[in-house]
Motif scaffolding. Structure first.
Motif, PDB file in Angstrom:
ATOM      1  N   ILE A   1       5.323  82.257  30.021  1.00  0.00           N
ATOM      2  CA  ILE A   1       5.980  83.014  28.952  1.00  0.00           C
ATOM      3  C   ILE A   1       6.844  84.128  29.532  1.00  0.00           C
ATOM      4  O   ILE A   1       7.987  84.342  29.103  1.00  0.00           O
TER       5      ILE A   1
ATOM      6  N   ALA B   1      10.904  84.374  29.265  1.00  0.00           N
ATOM      7  CA  ALA B   1      11.518  85.538  28.611  1.00  0.00           C
ATOM      8  C   ALA B   1      12.511  86.234  29.535  1.00  0.00           C
ATOM      9  O   ALA B   1      13.613  86.598  29.123  1.00  0.00           O
TER      10      ALA B   1
ATOM     11  N   ALA C   1      15.646  84.137  29.985  1.00  0.00           N
ATOM     12  CA  ALA C   1      16.219  83.639  28.730  1.00  0.00           C
ATOM     13  C   ALA C   1      17.742  83.520  28.760  1.00  0.00           C
ATOM     14  O   ALA C   1      18.292  82.518  28.297  1.00  0.00           O
TER      15      ALA C   1
ATOM     16  N   THR D   1      13.965  82.297  20.147  1.00  0.00           N
ATOM     17  CA  THR D   1      12.568  82.463  20.545  1.00  0.00           C
ATOM     18  C   THR D   1      12.469  82.955  21.981  1.00  0.00           C
ATOM     19  O   THR D   1      11.641  83.826  22.296  1.00  0.00           O
ATOM     20  N   LEU D   2      13.310  82.410  22.862  1.00  0.00           N
ATOM     21  CA  LEU D   2      13.309  82.859  24.257  1.00  0.00           C
ATOM     22  C   LEU D   2      13.719  84.325  24.360  1.00  0.00           C
ATOM     23  O   LEU D   2      13.060  85.125  25.029  1.00  0.00           O
ATOM     24  N   HIS D   3      14.816  84.678  23.704  1.00  0.00           N
ATOM     25  CA  HIS D   3      15.291  86.067  23.762  1.00  0.00           C
ATOM     26  C   HIS D   3      14.338  87.019  23.035  1.00  0.00           C
ATOM     27  O   HIS D   3      14.176  88.176  23.446  1.00  0.00           O
TER      28      HIS D   3
ATOM     29  N   GLY E   1      11.207  86.830  22.984  1.00  0.00           N
ATOM     30  CA  GLY E   1      10.080  87.109  23.873  1.00  0.00           C
ATOM     31  C   GLY E   1      10.322  88.329  24.735  1.00  0.00           C
ATOM     32  O   GLY E   1       9.385  89.071  25.062  1.00  0.00           O
ATOM     33  N   ARG E   2      11.568  88.573  25.102  1.00  0.00           N
ATOM     34  CA  ARG E   2      11.889  89.738  25.934  1.00  0.00           C
ATOM     35  C   ARG E   2      11.515  91.035  25.223  1.00  0.00           C
ATOM     36  O   ARG E   2      10.868  91.913  25.794  1.00  0.00           O
TER      37      ARG E   2
ATOM     38  N   SER F   1       9.581  91.336  22.439  1.00  0.00           N
ATOM     39  CA  SER F   1       8.164  91.359  22.058  1.00  0.00           C
ATOM     40  C   SER F   1       7.296  91.791  23.236  1.00  0.00           C
ATOM     41  O   SER F   1       6.365  92.593  23.078  1.00  0.00           O
ATOM     42  N   LEU F   2       7.600  91.276  24.426  1.00  0.00           N
ATOM     43  CA  LEU F   2       6.855  91.694  25.612  1.00  0.00           C
ATOM     44  C   LEU F   2       7.160  93.145  25.964  1.00  0.00           C
ATOM     45  O   LEU F   2       6.278  93.879  26.431  1.00  0.00           O
TER      46      LEU F   2
ATOM     47  N   THR G   1      12.857  89.461  17.492  1.00  0.00           N
ATOM     48  CA  THR G   1      11.517  89.491  18.072  1.00  0.00           C
ATOM     49  C   THR G   1      10.742  88.388  17.374  1.00  0.00           C
ATOM     50  O   THR G   1      11.164  87.895  16.324  1.00  0.00           O
ATOM     51  N   TRP G   2       9.624  88.028  17.926  1.00  0.00           N
ATOM     52  CA  TRP G   2       8.828  86.983  17.265  1.00  0.00           C
ATOM     53  C   TRP G   2       8.426  87.423  15.874  1.00  0.00           C
ATOM     54  O   TRP G   2       8.387  86.615  14.943  1.00  0.00           O
TER      55      TRP G   2
END
Length: 277
Positions: free
Chosen positions: A24, A28, A31, A70-72, A74-75, A77-78, A225-226
């Motif tokens: 993950i 991210a 991405a 979804t990939l972007h 993750g950046r 959200s993390l 974000t997610w």
């Protein structure tokens, strides 16, 4: 290193968590290189396309590629999770050491911690964000304040034990400054429980950000974000379920893998559990 590999071999769930979490994070970070489409590019003619072909995860109501978003997402959200860990870590460690190392402050700080924990996490976060106004900064601050008491209680309980150990008493008798005792003897011994607790707070923060976004109190809906993706997809439930399914799966995998990694760290860093393994 050998103990780490031994723990991973004997705990396949922990190894799975490390692998999933690492995947993950890599996806991210990479991405911009991996995403096949611009996450913000609008294409109304492609709106609500089901998964398949050029749109691996389908498209949303504006024709944006769900996979790329979804990939972007993750950046950020993390980043929210890491920011909350940093803020809650600073507050929690400070409160925990004040309560555990200084008896005169213990009652005051402990009651303050209990007062914060008396409120449900999401309810306190909603109140703080509503008072400060929804934004990325206020989400970080609100969640940092919400989860700081969890860490503070762990730090306080450990500090109460450490301050009575012989080498701490010896340092006091030799006239070592209090700040030096805290840094060299207390904090160094608190590293293990703090690290383990931070992995759990990271997971809680990702889930809480999604909850705040669902309620309309998270970051700007235009920022992927997610949580914001799920919030936007709820209006199309039953018509375009993929809008919520894929970011929802990302949240589940991230939170679950963090919990697994936290369990593994606890087993690795606790000598008693290590002997049991």
């Amino acid at each position: 290193m050998g103990e780490t590999l031994s723990t991973l071999r004997m705990r396949p769930l922990v190894a799975t968590g490390v692998l999933v979490l690492g995947t993950i994070v890599v996806l991210a970070v990479a991405a911009p290189l991996i995403a096949p489409h611009d996450p913000g590019a609008l294409a109304i003619t492609n709106r609500l396309k089901p998964p398949g072909g050029d749109w691996w995860f389908g498209t949303d109501e504006f024709g944006r590629d769900i996979f790329s978003r979804t990939l972007h997402a993750g950046r950020l959200s993390l980043l929210v999770g890491a920011g909350v860990v940093l803020i809650s870590g600073i507050i929690g460690i400070l409160l925990g050491i004040l309560a555990g190392f200084f008896p005169r402050l213990d009652t005051i700080v402990a009651r303050f911690i209990d007062a914060l924990m008396a409120f449900p996490d999401i309810l306190l976060a909603v109140a703080l964000v509503a008072a400060l106004g929804p934004s990325l900064f206020t989400v970080l601050v609100a969640l940092g304040v919400v989860y700081a008491p969890r860490l503070a209680r762990v730090v306080r309980a450990s500090t109460l034990i450490i301050r009575e150990l012989p080498y701490v008493e010896a340092a006091r008798a030799l006239g070592v400054p209090t700040w030096r005792i805290i840094v060299r003897h207390v904090l160094r011994n608190l590293a293990s429980p703090i690290l383990v607790q931070c992995t759990f707070i990271f997971a809680y923060a990702i889930l809480a950000e999604a909850g705040l976004s669902f309620l309309g109190l998270g970051v700007n809906p235009e920022i992927p974000t997610w949580g914001t993706m799920i919030a936007g997809g709820r209006y199309y439930a039953g018509q375009a379920d993929w809008m919520t399914v894929f970011p929802g799966l990302a949240i589940i995998l991230a939170a679950l893998s963090l919990q697994m990694v936290g369990d593994g760290l606890r087993d690795l860093l606790d000598p008693r559990l290590g002997r049991d393994l």
